[in-house]
Design a protein around this motif. Structure first.
Motif: not given
Length: 166
Positions: A63-83
Motif C-alpha cells: 500500500p505504501f508503494g501504491f501511494f508513493a507511486g501515485f503521488t510521484f506521478s501526480l506531483i511530477t505530472g509525467l505523461d509516461t503512459f499516454a494511452w
C-alpha cells in the motif's frame, strides 16, 4: 532455561549417550531418524520464517508503494503512459509503486528472515538431513554442566550450550 546440544555421528553413539545421561538422572531428547524430527522438537525452519517476514512486510510496503507511486506521478505530472489518460497515468504509477513494494517485501523481508530467523537451527537441520543424531538437554546451568561432562565421553562432533534470554 539452558540448553545443551550435542551432535553425534550415528544412532549407536546417540543411544549410548542417551543411556549415559539417563543413568545420571538427566532427561534428554534424541533428534534424528527413528526419533523426534526437527519440526517436532521445534527447531525453526528459516524458509518458513522468511515467508512470514515477507508477508508481514508486504502488508505495509505494497500500500505504501501504491501511494508513493501515485503521488510521484501526480506531483511530477509525467505523461509516461499516454494511452491511459491523466488519471490512468497516476493509477499505473501507483500500481508500479505497489509492485516495487511487493518486490521489496520479498527481497528485504525474505532475506532478513533467512539470515535472522534461522540462527543455529539451519546447521542442525542440515546435520539431521545428513544422517547425524542430536541430543538436547534442557535444564538449569548445573544440569547442563553435568550433562556436558557426560556427553564429552562420547566424543560428539559438536557440543554447544545455549542460555535462553527473555
Amino acid at each position: 532455561m539452558n540448553y545443551l546440544v550435542a551432535v553425534l555421528a550415528d544412532r549407536i553413539q546417540a543411544e549410548s549417550a542417551y543411556l549415559g545421561l539417563e543413568r545420571e538422572g538427566i532427561n534428554s531428547t534424541i533428534l534424528g531418524r527413528g526419533y523426534k524430527t526437527a519440526d517436532e522438537f521445534g527447531l525453526i525452519d528459516p524458509k518458513e520464517q522468511a515467508r512470514k517476514q515477507a508477508k508481514l512486510m508486504s502488508f505495509w510496503l505494497v500500500p505504501f508503494g501504491f501511494f508513493a507511486g501515485f503521488t510521484f506521478s501526480l506531483i511530477t505530472g509525467l505523461d509516461t503512459f499516454a494511452w491511459a489518460g491523466e488519471i490512468g497515468n497516476h493509477v499505473v504509477g501507483g500500481l508500479l509503486g505497489a509492485g516495487a513494494g511487493g518486490m521489496g517485501s520479498v527481497f528485504v523481508g525474505g532475506g532478513v528472515g533467512l539470515v535472522e530467523g534461522g540462527g543455529d537451527a539451519l546447521p542442525y537441520r542440515n546435520r539431521l538431513n545428513a544422517g547425524k543424531y542430536i541430543i538436547v538437554v534442557q535444564g538449569s546451568e548445573t544440569l547442563t554442566r553435568q550433562a556436558t561432562r557426560i556427553l564429552r565421553q562420547f566424543e560428539p562432533e559438536n557440543l554447544q550450550g545455549y542460555a535462553e534470554t527473555n
